[in-house]
Write a protein that holds these residues in place. Structure first.
Motif, mmCIF file in Angstrom:
data_model
loop_
_atom_site.group_PDB
_atom_site.id
_atom_site.type_symbol
_atom_site.label_atom_id
_atom_site.label_comp_id
_atom_site.label_asym_id
_atom_site.label_seq_id
_atom_site.Cartn_x
_atom_site.Cartn_y
_atom_site.Cartn_z
ATOM 1 N N THR A 216 0.570 -1.477 0.239
ATOM 2 C CA THR A 216 0.123 -0.247 -0.155
ATOM 3 C C THR A 216 1.153 1.352 -0.075
ATOM 4 O O THR A 216 2.025 1.228 0.591
ATOM 5 C CB THR A 216 -1.076 0.011 1.710
ATOM 6 O OG1 THR A 216 -2.031 -0.999 1.238
ATOM 7 C CG2 THR A 216 -2.040 1.703 1.389
ATOM 8 N N ALA A 217 0.659 2.473 -0.142
ATOM 9 C CA ALA A 217 1.157 3.276 -1.091
ATOM 10 C C ALA A 217 0.259 4.402 -1.088
ATOM 11 O O ALA A 217 -0.602 4.332 -1.536
ATOM 12 C CB ALA A 217 2.018 3.039 -2.693
ATOM 13 N N ASN A 218 1.142 5.744 -0.465
ATOM 14 C CA ASN A 218 0.966 7.324 -0.388
ATOM 15 C C ASN A 218 1.409 7.933 -0.848
ATOM 16 O O ASN A 218 2.526 7.391 -0.733
ATOM 17 C CB ASN A 218 -0.022 7.756 0.673
ATOM 18 C CG ASN A 218 -0.723 8.327 0.689
ATOM 19 O OD1 ASN A 218 -0.189 9.846 0.805
ATOM 20 N ND2 ASN A 218 -2.090 8.422 0.950
ATOM 21 N N TYR A 219 1.481 8.807 -1.619
ATOM 22 C CA TYR A 219 1.978 9.871 -2.311
ATOM 23 C C TYR A 219 2.050 11.446 -2.480
ATOM 24 O O TYR A 219 0.403 11.728 -1.701
ATOM 25 C CB TYR A 219 1.966 9.361 -4.731
ATOM 26 C CG TYR A 219 1.943 8.228 -4.678
ATOM 27 C CD1 TYR A 219 1.411 7.368 -5.247
ATOM 28 C CD2 TYR A 219 3.568 7.850 -4.016
ATOM 29 C CE1 TYR A 219 1.554 5.557 -6.065
ATOM 30 C CE2 TYR A 219 3.993 6.484 -4.183
ATOM 31 C CZ TYR A 219 2.439 5.223 -5.288
ATOM 32 O OH TYR A 219 2.907 3.662 -5.948
ATOM 33 N N ASN A 220 2.612 12.327 -2.307
ATOM 34 C CA ASN A 220 2.178 13.730 -2.695
ATOM 35 C C ASN A 220 1.532 13.690 -3.209
ATOM 36 O O ASN A 220 2.082 13.493 -4.459
ATOM 37 C CB ASN A 220 3.443 14.666 -2.561
ATOM 38 C CG ASN A 220 3.268 16.168 -1.726
ATOM 39 O OD1 ASN A 220 3.119 16.239 -2.533
ATOM 40 N ND2 ASN A 220 4.726 16.037 -1.532
ATOM 41 N N PRO A 221 0.331 14.519 -3.636
ATOM 42 C CA PRO A 221 -0.577 15.009 -4.318
ATOM 43 C C PRO A 221 0.664 15.916 -5.383
ATOM 44 O O PRO A 221 -0.266 16.225 -6.363
ATOM 45 C CB PRO A 221 -1.549 15.941 -3.890
ATOM 46 C CG PRO A 221 -1.383 15.799 -2.656
ATOM 47 C CD PRO A 221 -0.383 15.305 -2.222
ATOM 48 N N SER A 222 1.530 16.648 -5.109
ATOM 49 C CA SER A 222 2.269 17.848 -6.289
ATOM 50 C C SER A 222 3.194 16.030 -7.333
ATOM 51 O O SER A 222 3.092 17.010 -8.166
ATOM 52 C CB SER A 222 3.162 18.265 -5.427
ATOM 53 O OG SER A 222 4.690 17.503 -4.972
ATOM 54 N N LEU A 223 3.317 15.270 -6.923
ATOM 55 C CA LEU A 223 3.808 14.397 -7.454
ATOM 56 C C LEU A 223 2.827 13.051 -8.376
ATOM 57 O O LEU A 223 3.927 12.269 -9.501
ATOM 58 C CB LEU A 223 5.175 13.496 -7.135
ATOM 59 C CG LEU A 223 5.835 15.388 -6.856
ATOM 60 C CD1 LEU A 223 6.724 14.499 -5.703
ATOM 61 C CD2 LEU A 223 6.676 15.302 -8.174
ATOM 62 N N LYS A 224 2.051 13.049 -7.522
ATOM 63 C CA LYS A 224 1.061 11.997 -7.396
ATOM 64 C C LYS A 224 0.905 11.300 -8.835
ATOM 65 O O LYS A 224 1.209 10.091 -9.166
ATOM 66 C CB LYS A 224 -0.399 12.055 -7.508
ATOM 67 C CG LYS A 224 -1.157 10.173 -6.887
ATOM 68 C CD LYS A 224 -2.191 10.466 -6.255
ATOM 69 C CE LYS A 224 -3.343 9.821 -5.716
ATOM 70 N NZ LYS A 224 -4.686 9.732 -5.584
ATOM 71 N N SER A 225 0.766 11.805 -10.240
ATOM 72 C CA SER A 225 0.849 11.185 -11.565
ATOM 73 C C SER A 225 1.501 10.875 -12.324
ATOM 74 O O SER A 225 2.037 9.760 -13.288
ATOM 75 C CB SER A 225 -0.235 12.547 -12.196
ATOM 76 O OG SER A 225 0.943 13.988 -12.318
ATOM 77 N N ARG A 226 3.144 10.769 -11.158
ATOM 78 C CA ARG A 226 4.120 10.694 -11.648
ATOM 79 C C ARG A 226 4.950 9.388 -11.249
ATOM 80 O O ARG A 226 5.692 9.173 -11.602
ATOM 81 C CB ARG A 226 4.830 12.275 -12.306
ATOM 82 C CG ARG A 226 4.566 12.688 -12.782
ATOM 83 C CD ARG A 226 5.592 13.532 -14.165
ATOM 84 N NE ARG A 226 6.222 14.562 -12.419
ATOM 85 C CZ ARG A 226 7.674 14.851 -12.384
ATOM 86 N NH1 ARG A 226 8.197 14.294 -12.834
ATOM 87 N NH2 ARG A 226 7.777 15.896 -11.694
ATOM 88 N N VAL A 227 4.017 8.848 -9.821
ATOM 89 C CA VAL A 227 5.339 8.942 -9.293
ATOM 90 C C VAL A 227 4.786 7.214 -8.481
ATOM 91 O O VAL A 227 3.161 7.152 -8.465
ATOM 92 C CB VAL A 227 5.516 9.253 -7.980
ATOM 93 C CG1 VAL A 227 4.095 9.373 -6.787
ATOM 94 C CG2 VAL A 227 6.507 8.576 -6.667
#
Lengths: 108, 117
Positions: free
Chosen positions: B56-67
């Motif tokens: 399960t992962a969680n990402y910074n919204p500023s990078l979410k589309s690329r990470v």
């Protein structure tokens, strides 16, 4: 997203003096979920304080943290030569985790 | 005690994918959260995201589309992929862990990734 604003940007002090660093949050930080780190050039950050006021393992007692809600403070009671560095606050009360922009403590 | 070591290419071309690996030693990936944090030269710290050992992962919204952050328990490693990079992605990339996904008391030494043609 919680924005953390640190002040001042630079603090020029002499060894033995007291340093007071501020971290202000754009909204209340849940349960005092705030940490402080020290970073020296070319090194990874080192955890100093978590839970706003609990010292991490091995951190000298000249470092202390306080505050709640939106206003937090890191105090270094008597600066040692090895304390001159950049300090960052970080909140972990909500996602995304965010850091302040840093306060540089340099030698006067 | 836990030690972390990042590794991967130091130079990536614009529009390509940045891929880094973090090897965990002195402890198990199991049961913990593992994060990536970056620092552009001369600037502050930015949290990229975390992965739990389950995947399960969680990402910074500023990078979410690329990470994408993933984990491999069999090798005790976790990974960072950042796609469509630009010069703004030039930074020292750190892997880190700590109490849950909250704060970070173990860090790798960091690896500088430069985006340039």
């Amino acid at each position: 997203e919680i924005v953390l604003t640190q002040s001042p940007g630079t603090l020029s002090l002499s060894p033995g003096e007291r340093a007071t660093l501020s971290c202000r949050a754009s909204q209340s930080v849940n349960s005092r979920y705030l940490a402080w780190y020290q970073q020296k050039p070319g090194q990874a950050p080192r955890l100093l304080i978590y839970g706003a006021s609990s010292r991490a393992t091995g951190i000298p007692d000249r470092f202390s943290g306080s505050g709640s809600g939106t206003d937090f403070t890191l105090t270094i009671s008597r600066l040692e030569p090895e304390d001159f560095a950049v300090y960052y606050c970080q909140q972990y009360g909500s996602l995304p985790r965010t850091f302040g922009q840093g306060t540089k403590v340099d030698i006067k | 005690q836990v030690q972390l070591q990042e590794w991967g290419p130091g130079l990536v071309k614009p529009s390509e994918t940045l891929s880094l690996t973090c090897t965990v030693s002195g402890g198990s990936i199991s049961g913990h959260y593992w994060s990536w944090i970056r620092q552009p030269p001369g600037k502050g710290l930015e949290w990229i995201g975390y992965v739990f050992y389950s995947g399960t992962a969680n990402y910074n919204p500023s990078l979410k589309s690329r990470v994408a952050i993933s984990v491999d328990m069999s090798t005790n490693q976790f990974y960072l992929n950042l796609s469509s990079v630009t010069a703004a992605d030039t930074a020292v990339y750190y892997c880190a862990t700590g109490y849950y996904s909250y704060y970070f008391d173990y860090w790798g030494q960091g690896t500088l990734v430069t985006v340039s043609s």
